[in-house]
Structures are given as structure tokens and as C-alpha cells.
Motif scaffolding. Structure first.
Motif, PDB file in Angstrom:
ATOM      1  N   UNK A   1       1.062  -0.975  -0.203  1.00 48.41           N
ATOM      2  CA  UNK A   1      -0.474  -0.110   0.170  1.00 48.41           C
ATOM      3  C   UNK A   1       0.761   1.172   0.225  1.00 48.41           C
ATOM      4  N   UNK A   2       1.868   1.208   0.641  1.00 52.69           N
ATOM      5  CA  UNK A   2       2.892   2.453   1.251  1.00 52.69           C
ATOM      6  C   UNK A   2       3.576   2.691  -0.178  1.00 52.69           C
ATOM      7  N   UNK A   3       4.031   1.642  -1.057  1.00 54.76           N
ATOM      8  CA  UNK A   3       5.044   2.397  -1.594  1.00 54.76           C
ATOM      9  C   UNK A   3       4.247   2.391  -3.435  1.00 54.76           C
ATOM     10  N   UNK A   4       2.639   1.863  -3.417  1.00 58.36           N
ATOM     11  CA  UNK A   4       1.865   2.489  -4.470  1.00 58.36           C
ATOM     12  C   UNK A   4       1.239   4.177  -4.134  1.00 58.36           C
ATOM     13  N   UNK A   5       1.595   4.591  -3.227  1.00 63.69           N
ATOM     14  CA  UNK A   5       0.686   5.598  -2.753  1.00 63.69           C
ATOM     15  C   UNK A   5       1.456   7.067  -2.985  1.00 63.69           C
ATOM     16  N   UNK A   6       0.740   7.809  -3.614  1.00 60.83           N
ATOM     17  CA  UNK A   6       1.628   9.345  -4.123  1.00 60.83           C
ATOM     18  C   UNK A   6       2.720   9.789  -3.026  1.00 60.83           C
ATOM     19  N   UNK A   7       2.342   9.353  -2.126  1.00 64.74           N
ATOM     20  CA  UNK A   7       3.213  10.383  -1.202  1.00 64.74           C
ATOM     21  C   UNK A   7       3.868   9.786  -1.368  1.00 64.74           C
ATOM     22  N   UNK A   8       3.938   8.093  -1.340  1.00 66.00           N
ATOM     23  CA  UNK A   8       5.653   7.805  -1.186  1.00 66.00           C
ATOM     24  C   UNK A   8       6.320   8.095  -2.847  1.00 66.00           C
ATOM     25  N   UNK A   9       5.570   8.293  -3.703  1.00 62.41           N
ATOM     26  CA  UNK A   9       6.638   8.108  -5.122  1.00 62.41           C
ATOM     27  C   UNK A   9       6.883   9.661  -5.235  1.00 62.41           C
ATOM     28  N   UNK A  10       5.646  10.813  -4.259  1.00 67.12           N
ATOM     29  CA  UNK A  10       6.567  11.898  -4.146  1.00 67.12           C
ATOM     30  C   UNK A  10       8.120  12.076  -3.531  1.00 67.12           C
ATOM     31  N   UNK A  11       7.621  11.541  -2.206  1.00 71.05           N
ATOM     32  CA  UNK A  11       9.027  11.241  -1.415  1.00 71.05           C
ATOM     33  C   UNK A  11       9.922  10.690  -2.426  1.00 71.05           C
ATOM     34  N   UNK A  12      10.105   9.975  -2.557  1.00 68.30           N
ATOM     35  CA  UNK A  12      11.079   9.116  -3.358  1.00 68.30           C
ATOM     36  C   UNK A  12      11.678  10.556  -4.977  1.00 68.30           C
ATOM     37  N   UNK A  13      10.513  10.483  -5.818  1.00 71.36           N
ATOM     38  CA  UNK A  13      10.946  11.700  -6.528  1.00 71.36           C
ATOM     39  C   UNK A  13      11.442  13.260  -6.251  1.00 71.36           C
TER      40      UNK A  13
ATOM     41  N   UNK B   1       7.359  11.962 -11.210  1.00 74.58           N
ATOM     42  CA  UNK B   1       5.820  11.067 -12.279  1.00 74.58           C
ATOM     43  C   UNK B   1       6.888   9.321 -11.946  1.00 74.58           C
ATOM     44  N   UNK B   2       7.138   9.021 -10.590  1.00 76.77           N
ATOM     45  CA  UNK B   2       7.474   7.834 -10.532  1.00 76.77           C
ATOM     46  C   UNK B   2       6.565   6.744 -10.966  1.00 76.77           C
ATOM     47  N   UNK B   3       6.692   5.760 -10.960  1.00 78.52           N
ATOM     48  CA  UNK B   3       5.504   4.481 -10.958  1.00 78.52           C
ATOM     49  C   UNK B   3       5.741   3.496 -10.115  1.00 78.52           C
ATOM     50  N   UNK B   4       4.683   2.899  -9.666  1.00 79.26           N
ATOM     51  CA  UNK B   4       4.982   1.907  -8.950  1.00 79.26           C
ATOM     52  C   UNK B   4       5.043   0.644  -9.487  1.00 79.26           C
ATOM     53  N   UNK B   5       5.654  -0.501  -9.267  1.00 79.23           N
ATOM     54  CA  UNK B   5       5.219  -2.588 -10.267  1.00 79.23           C
ATOM     55  C   UNK B   5       5.002  -2.822  -9.818  1.00 79.23           C
ATOM     56  N   UNK B   6       3.087  -3.350 -10.144  1.00 79.22           N
ATOM     57  CA  UNK B   6       2.609  -3.862  -9.638  1.00 79.22           C
ATOM     58  C   UNK B   6       3.103  -5.774  -9.284  1.00 79.22           C
ATOM     59  N   UNK B   7       3.903  -5.816 -10.586  1.00 75.83           N
ATOM     60  CA  UNK B   7       4.422  -6.834 -10.919  1.00 75.83           C
ATOM     61  C   UNK B   7       5.203  -7.476 -10.046  1.00 75.83           C
ATOM     62  N   UNK B   8       5.872  -6.382  -9.101  1.00 76.80           N
ATOM     63  CA  UNK B   8       7.873  -6.514  -8.980  1.00 76.80           C
ATOM     64  C   UNK B   8       8.427  -7.421  -9.087  1.00 76.80           C
TER      65      UNK B   8
END
Length: 311
Positions: A83-95, A102-109
Motif C-alpha cells: 500500500x505504501x509504495x504505490x501511494x502518491x505520497x511515497x512516490x513523491x517522497x522518492x521523487x 512522475x515515478x511509477x510503482x511496479x505491481x508485478x514486483x
């Protein structure tokens, strides 16, 4: 429910971004105590048994590395991580830390998830595959969180970042895989990384090197960083420095040389398989091109061209 991220990390975003910017040997940042301590302990407690993961290497043989890509089913802590790594807040933090928007999470890992490495395992210096196999997104960042309460560089297994493992002037940075230590690094055509063989003392061989690997993507990337699609590219480890004229080989030397030859054979076999697959695809495309309506049209066009030239 509070964020699993350590509040200190959230408060130090600008400082971490400044640490990420220098390219030595390429852009990266090491973050201590990345998760809240109690959450990191939960991730370790729910880490899957070695036997649950995929422990086959690229040659299809059972090895000393086990991975579980789909982390959602590993327990509540991993469901929360998903849940965390696909959240916009986390992606914006890493960005913000990395300067990549505009980072994208990989649902397939794909290639990620939990990684566990036993005594005898190593990882040759390599650059990662550069496109996601399902949607062709550009791979941009690796985020690895280590889960080892006890580790020493003398055991091997410490992450090494290389400027160029093929060069005698290769610069290497070593990062010990200590508990709740995170490293974020860019993935480019020159982000060479790996780790030396894990060689544990006889009384420590129950230890394993545990980590969680998360990969992030973007739909586009700067043109100067874009290359043709490729799989992981390895550089085989060189002969140990001690192997010189006059050196008498002992049993440990023979074991290490045998492992180096086996690894090189594995890499060659993978390349041969890739080449055979591409050749088969080319032959299928060629057969399709010369069959059916398209093939007949090509024949008519070639006859017409010969007549035109003859006239």
C-alpha cells in the motif's frame, strides 16, 4: 495509522536530495533507519522462509538465492508495504529525494520483492534490465532495504557500486547491508553494482543476507539516458589478485576458480538462449513475410521490378 517511514527521513528530504545528487560513482543515497523501528522488525519477522521463494538461477538450477516477488501475501506488514509504495505520497517522497518526477510503482514486483542470499552466493557487477517487460516503462530507481541485524564486510555480500568494473581504474563504494539501512540508486547504462561472494565463518553459516528490493519506473526518460531495450548485463568477476605466476593453488583457490568458470558458463548459456530466441523470432517473421497475401504481393512487385529494369 502512522506512516511506516521514519519521521526523521520525512524531515530530512532536502538533505537527502543533496546527498543523492553527486555522481560518485553514480547517483545514490544511503538512508539509515528508513522505516520506523517497530515496522522494520515486523518486516523481518514476516520475511518468508528460504524454501518458499524462487531459488532457481538464470540457468534454471537451484542456487543460494531465493526471491519472492509478490509480497502482498507475506503478511500484514508486507501488505502495508505494498500500500505504501504505490501511494502518491511515497512516490513523491522518492521523487523529491532523487529529482525524478512522475515515478511509477511496479505491481508485478518484477525482479524485486524479498531477496535472501546464503553462504556461497555472490552477484557479479551488472547493470539492470532497462525496460519493464510488460509495459515497456523505463526503469529509473532501485530502493533496497536491508534486514540484517548482524553483518560485516568481511562476510562478503556487501553492496558494491562500481564506476566501471571492466576498467583497472574502477572506483568502488561499499555499503554494508545493516538492518533498516536503505540505499536508493539510479538505474542507467552505467550504474554497475553487485556484491562479492558471501563467505561466512564456520560458526555464522546460519546467517543469510536478507533484503527487500523495490524498483520504480517512468513512462519517459531523458534522451541522453535512453538506450535500446536490454536484459541485465553482467561483467564476469576477474581472477583473484592472488592468482599469479608461482602461486600454489590450494583447495579454496580451486573452489573459487571453479565457481568463476561456472558463472561465466551460465552467462554464456543465457546469451546463447537469447540469441536462439531472437533467431527463431526472425525466422518466424521472415516466413510470415513470404507467405499469404503479403508474400504474393512481394513476388508480384519483384517480377514487376525485374521487368521494369529489363525494359
Amino acid at each position: 495509522m502512522p506512516s511506516p517511514i521514519n519521521p526523521d527521513v520525512l524531515a530530512r528530504q532536502d538533505e537527502l536530495a543533496a546527498c543523492f545528487c553527486p555522481r560518485d560513482p553514480f547517483r545514490h543515497v544511503v538512508i539509515e533507519n528508513f522505516f520506523r523501528d517497530e515496522y522494520a522488525q515486523q518486516i523481518l519477522a514476516q520475511f518468508p522462509p528460504f524454501e518458499r521463494g524462487n531459488a532457481r538461477n538464470e540457468a534454471g538450477e537451484l542456487g543460494n538465492k531465493s526471491t519472492v516477488e509478490k509480497i502482498c501475501g507475506l503478511g500484514s506488514a508486507y501488505a502495508a508495504l505494498d500500500d505504501l509504495v504505490q501511494s502518491r505520497e511515497f512516490l513523491d517522497l522518492i521523487g523529491k529525494i532523487t529529482g525524478i518526477d512522475d515515478l511509477l510503482y511496479d505491481p508485478w514486483y518484477f525482479g524485486g520483492g524479498t531477496h535472501e542470499n546464503r553462504h556461497g552466493q555472490d552477484l557479479d557487477a551488472h547493470v539492470d534490465f532497462n525496460r519493464h517487460p510488460a509495459n515497456r516503462w523505463h526503469r529509473r530507481l532501485n530502493l533496497i532495504v536491508y534486514l540484517n541485524h548482524e553483518w560485516d564486510d568481511a562476510y562478503g555480500g556487501s553492496l558494491q557500486l562500481h564506476s566501471d568494473p571492466r576498467s583497472v581504474d574502477d572506483r568502488v563504494i561499499t555499503i554494508t547491508p545493516k538492518f533498516n539501512r536503505a540505499v536508493i540508486f539510479e538505474t542507467t547504462e552505467t550504474s554497475w553494482h553487485g556484491f562479492p561472494r558471501i563467505t561466512l565463518p564456520s560458526d555464522k553459516q546460519a546467517l543469510t543476507r536478507k533484503s527487500v528490493a523495490l524498483y520504480f519506473y517512468t513512462k519517459d526518460r531523458p534522451a541522453e539516458e535512453t538506450a535500446g531495450t536490454h536484459s541485465t548485463i553482467y561483467v564476469d568477476a576477474p581472477l583473484p589478485a592472488r592468482i599469479q605466476a608461482g602461486h600454489t593453488l590450494d583447495e579454496a583457490d580451486i573452489d573459487e576458480l571453479r565457481a568463476l568458470v561456472e558463472r561465466r558458463d551460465q552467462h554464456n548459456q543465457r546469451l546463447y538462449r537469447d540469441l536462439a530466441a531472437m533467431t527463431a523470432q526472425f525466422e518466424q517473421a521472415q516466413a510470415a513475410l513470404y507467405s499469404g497475401h503479403l508474400g504474393r504481393l512481394r513476388h508480384v512487385a519483384r517480377v514487376a521490378l525485374r521487368r521494369f529494369r529489363g525494359g
